[in-house]
Design a protein around this motif. Sequence first.
Motif: not given
Length: 541
Positions: A404-412
């Motif tokens: 989830f942290r990795n995906i949140s980083g991609k959302q940026s």
Amino acid sequence: MAGAIIENMSTKKLCIVGGILLVFQIVAFLVGGLIAPAPTTAVPYMSIKCVDVRKNHHKTRWLVPWGPNKCDKIRDIEEAIPREIEANDIVFSVHIPLPAMEMSPWFQFMLFILQLDIAFKLNNQIRENAEVSMDVSLGYRDDMFSEWTEMAHERVPRKLKCTFTSPKTLEHEGRYYECDVLPFMEIGSVAHKYYLLNIRLPVNEKKKINVGIGEIKDIRLVGIHQNGGFTKVWFAMKTFLTPSIFIIMVWYWRRITMMSRPPVLLEKVIFALGISMTFINIPVEWFSIGFDWTWMLLFGDIRQGIFYAMLLSFWIIFCGEHMMDQHERNHIAGYWKQVGPIAVGAFCLFIFDMCERGVQLTNPFYSIWTTDVGTELAMAFIIVAGICLCLYFLFLCFMVFQVFRNISGKQSSLPAMSKVRRLHYEGLIFRFKFLMLITLACAAMTVIFFIVSQVTEGHWKWGGVTVQVNSAFFTGIYGMWNLYVFALMFLYAPSHKNYGEDQSNGDLGIHSVEELQLTTTITHVDGPTEIYKLTRKEAQE
């Protein structure tokens, strides 16, 4: 930009598929709660004290408590004293089932626990670490007039764990000890109509056999077997679900092999999960109706163990493949630290099962819990398996957090895209997170329903409707995992629809610079879904 069905199917169609799966899930619970009876039935048996005054007790003679050839019996131990009947001449006889009833192969198994009624006597008290030694014969027949056939004959030792709550004085003689129930017998099939137990308590003071065990007044048994009605519902479910999972599995793998690239690890693991689900679904139990297969309980445990080990491994690999660097992913060897505890825990439980039910294939009276060494060994296996499960849970929570942290980083990076493209990827990320939450919900439902089934009375009543909670737990959870595996193979199958292939770049509002950026950071990676490609760490750096 081709992906999986979960990414390319419209939201409306996905909602329809989800609704259909939800309906089947509700039906699975209702089948167990409203149609099937309780999974098991407990039947109490009181032994009849028969008298065998033959000098040679080693020759098999079946003493039947009732019927045309019933034995010479006594009402209680006090009656034996004036008749000069010794303890070695008394046989505790139990006929299974009760009069005017028959056993059936639909009962699947028989489990018996034993309760000793022991009276307190000042001159015959229970010693510390006392052990009762029983000489037990088990026979069967299929009609009321044929001879009994011996099925097993064993010396059965059991340690007594009894307490006497009153003061040990003369005035309290005759009161009963409070003794723990003892495991007695387990048979993995019910192939015959009638069974007979003859239990002797041979006394040998020189060898200290059955000395210091108190005055045993009666032997009571409780027999537990699966209900025939529940068995039929269970078989029907397995028969229906087997072709369903098998067909979707074949369809899924056919789509994978039609692709130009080789299958990646995640796709192979989903396929392996489908195989394990099919393996547990195959209704080989139908053969137990016509064959005396006592190994079916052990075989069922092995099938469940394989499925759950595969399911736990899938969750680890599924999370790992969505957070690891490109050069680390797609290799099963990269998960040995996480999958290792699963393998160790599964192996420990397998050894424990073999030590218990494996031995019971030849000796139905055996129990690993009846000796100190066996108890310590069993507890060791269970503790190791529990530690492995805890380690696995910690690993899984950490990996879910990382994903989830990795995906949140991609959302940026999404705001730099066009509105249509951004909405597309936001939808993909939402669907991925929703699937992760569904997975956690399935695991939570399994735990919750298991707890509810243990603490409730087994059924709930609303007006004139009775809901069998335990049956609903079995059929509902079994159906839930089938639907979960079905949904995984369907949603993660390669889609033949390419996102945006029926729309021009102008319609999507995508400029050439953005196309170049997406191509170089995402689409050159082989993988089953766009989220799989999007979550590469190199793309974030």
